[in-house]
Design a protein around this motif. Sequence first.
Motif, PDB file in Angstrom:
ATOM      1  N   ASP A  80       0.825  -1.200   0.000  1.00 32.58           N
ATOM      2  CA  ASP A  80       0.000   0.000   0.000  1.00 32.58           C
ATOM      3  C   ASP A  80       0.864   1.256   0.000  1.00 32.58           C
ATOM      4  OD1 ASP A  80      -2.075   1.798   0.247  1.00 32.58           O
ATOM      5  OD2 ASP A  80      -2.266   1.544   2.420  1.00 32.58           O
ATOM      6  N   LEU A  81       0.863   1.960  -1.146  1.00 28.65           N
ATOM      7  CA  LEU A  81       1.469   3.286  -1.216  1.00 28.65           C
ATOM      8  C   LEU A  81       0.439   4.338  -1.622  1.00 28.65           C
ATOM      9  CD1 LEU A  81       5.043   2.758  -2.717  1.00 28.65           C
ATOM     10  CD2 LEU A  81       4.414   3.356  -0.373  1.00 28.65           C
ATOM     11  N   GLY A  82      -0.829   3.966  -1.499  1.00 30.51           N
ATOM     12  CA  GLY A  82      -1.887   4.940  -1.723  1.00 30.51           C
ATOM     13  C   GLY A  82      -2.424   5.029  -3.135  1.00 30.51           C
ATOM     14  N   SER A  83      -2.107   4.081  -4.006  1.00 36.38           N
ATOM     15  CA  SER A  83      -2.642   4.115  -5.369  1.00 36.38           C
ATOM     16  C   SER A  83      -4.155   3.923  -5.350  1.00 36.38           C
ATOM     17  CB  SER A  83      -1.992   3.023  -6.231  1.00 36.38           C
ATOM     18  OG  SER A  83      -0.617   3.268  -6.400  1.00 36.38           O
ATOM     19  N   ASP A  84      -4.824   4.592  -6.274  1.00 37.56           N
ATOM     20  CA  ASP A  84      -6.274   4.488  -6.417  1.00 37.56           C
ATOM     21  C   ASP A  84      -6.581   3.539  -7.572  1.00 37.56           C
ATOM     22  OD1 ASP A  84      -8.984   4.782  -6.751  1.00 37.56           O
ATOM     23  OD2 ASP A  84      -8.939   6.935  -7.149  1.00 37.56           O
ATOM     24  N   TYR A  85      -7.294   2.446  -7.279  1.00 38.72           N
ATOM     25  CA  TYR A  85      -7.579   1.425  -8.287  1.00 38.72           C
ATOM     26  C   TYR A  85      -9.034   1.446  -8.747  1.00 38.72           C
ATOM     27  CZ  TYR A  85      -3.092  -0.495  -6.865  1.00 38.72           C
ATOM     28  OH  TYR A  85      -1.748  -0.661  -6.597  1.00 38.72           O
ATOM     29  N   SER A  86      -9.742   2.524  -8.494  1.00 40.50           N
ATOM     30  CA  SER A  86     -11.172   2.548  -8.805  1.00 40.50           C
ATOM     31  C   SER A  86     -11.465   2.794 -10.284  1.00 40.50           C
ATOM     32  CB  SER A  86     -11.871   3.628  -7.965  1.00 40.50           C
ATOM     33  OG  SER A  86     -11.336   4.919  -8.239  1.00 40.50           O
ATOM     34  N   GLY A  87     -10.499   3.326 -11.038  1.00 36.05           N
ATOM     35  CA  GLY A  87     -10.717   3.622 -12.447  1.00 36.05           C
ATOM     36  C   GLY A  87     -10.258   2.505 -13.358  1.00 36.05           C
ATOM     37  N   GLN A  88     -10.150   2.826 -14.653  1.00 35.56           N
ATOM     38  CA  GLN A  88      -9.705   1.825 -15.624  1.00 35.56           C
ATOM     39  C   GLN A  88      -8.270   1.384 -15.335  1.00 35.56           C
ATOM     40  OE1 GLN A  88      -9.542   3.220 -19.677  1.00 35.56           O
ATOM     41  NE2 GLN A  88      -8.862   1.259 -20.501  1.00 35.56           N
ATOM     42  N   TRP A  89      -7.429   2.360 -15.003  1.00 35.04           N
ATOM     43  CA  TRP A  89      -6.037   2.088 -14.649  1.00 35.04           C
ATOM     44  C   TRP A  89      -5.736   2.676 -13.283  1.00 35.04           C
ATOM     45  CZ3 TRP A  89      -4.397   4.171 -20.072  1.00 35.04           C
ATOM     46  CH2 TRP A  89      -4.568   3.151 -21.018  1.00 35.04           C
ATOM     47  N   ALA A  90      -4.774   2.081 -12.610  1.00 32.12           N
ATOM     48  CA  ALA A  90      -4.379   2.583 -11.298  1.00 32.12           C
ATOM     49  C   ALA A  90      -3.782   3.979 -11.422  1.00 32.12           C
ATOM     50  CB  ALA A  90      -3.362   1.635 -10.668  1.00 32.12           C
ATOM     51  N   LYS A  91      -4.134   4.851 -10.475  1.00 33.94           N
ATOM     52  CA  LYS A  91      -3.548   6.186 -10.438  1.00 33.94           C
ATOM     53  C   LYS A  91      -2.230   6.136  -9.676  1.00 33.94           C
ATOM     54  CE  LYS A  91      -7.936   8.668 -10.769  1.00 33.94           C
ATOM     55  NZ  LYS A  91      -8.837   9.646 -10.113  1.00 33.94           N
ATOM     56  N   ASP A  92      -1.307   7.006 -10.075  1.00 34.81           N
ATOM     57  CA  ASP A  92       0.027   6.999  -9.488  1.00 34.81           C
ATOM     58  C   ASP A  92      -0.023   7.220  -7.981  1.00 34.81           C
ATOM     59  OD1 ASP A  92       1.164   6.625 -11.947  1.00 34.81           O
ATOM     60  OD2 ASP A  92       1.539   8.750 -12.299  1.00 34.81           O
ATOM     61  N   ASN A  93       0.921   6.567  -7.279  1.00 33.00           N
ATOM     62  CA  ASN A  93       1.056   6.794  -5.848  1.00 33.00           C
ATOM     63  C   ASN A  93       1.997   7.974  -5.600  1.00 33.00           C
ATOM     64  OD1 ASN A  93       3.880   5.763  -5.688  1.00 33.00           O
ATOM     65  ND2 ASN A  93       2.905   3.805  -6.199  1.00 33.00           N
TER      66      ASN A  93
END
Length: 331
Positions: A80-93
Amino acid sequence: MIKKLTPELIAKLKRDFETADYSRSEGLTPAEIEVKVNERTENAPCGEPFIITRAYLLKLMTENFRIDFNPDTYFGEKFDLGSDYSGQWAKDNFFTGFMWERRMRIRKERTPEQAAAGDKFWRLRIGNPSSDYGHACLDWVTVMRLGIKGLLDRSDEAEREKTAAAALTRDQADFYEAVRISYSAVFTYCRRLADLAEKRGATEAAADIRALTVRPPQTLSEAMHLSLIMLDLNELGIERIRSLGNLDVIYAPFYRADVESGRFTKEDAYELFRYFFLRIFAAKRAANQPFCIGGVADGKSLVSDMTFLMLDAYRSLGITNPKIHVRINKI
């Protein structure tokens, strides 16, 4: 025997990163890790090369970030480094942002004309022409042949040889020191994962990961765990590992050994590939994660029954990530 995937479990594992629960895990939150990263960077010893600073940052993160292991899959490892996985692709941490800001700052300092042109093109939405140091590919054949410990041993031996020949430069010494620090971080991550997997009841995965700390992989599942660990840790930052390599080359020896020894049946290997592909799908890497199949070696086609087994496993999941690169031949 590998547990067969059900439609319900497939749907669940496709969202494994999105639904990961780190609240039960020991370690620091992403915000707390970010504070420590900034402190270590700002308080780095005077004159410390950034290659060594970055190695220490990797060590800091693997020692402290929260990890999770989902026992419902053979490949449940994640951190866990805080990436957001709710979209099509993971958002940068945050660490990707940290490294990107540093890269842009150095780019403007050292190549101001290129930076200005790149910024102009970016504002016009034409693109961002620049020197690309963000895409890489590991030498996967060597990674599988030597394993984590073997790669570190090779680096140490090269340093000893250069030192004995009085040929070791300052930059080389810094590089070898960074390798030692970085691989200590890899060992730490593997041991933490193995301990957690065992605690969660994933004993087979725990044994696979623990074995990787002392020797090269010997089975297909160990090789797959090594691929994921090296992929995840090498992508901490702005680098992207743009291929998992040619699976017909790097995995075929493990597959054959497992089937011939009776460790796994072909049906087990089919399920193992399905778990492996689902793990990559769930991580939602931007632009998807490539791997290659096919090709020719020594005048012989590399296509085998494992090739078609992989394709059948992939097709059964209804996914487009990872993405497949195919080498075509007439043999």
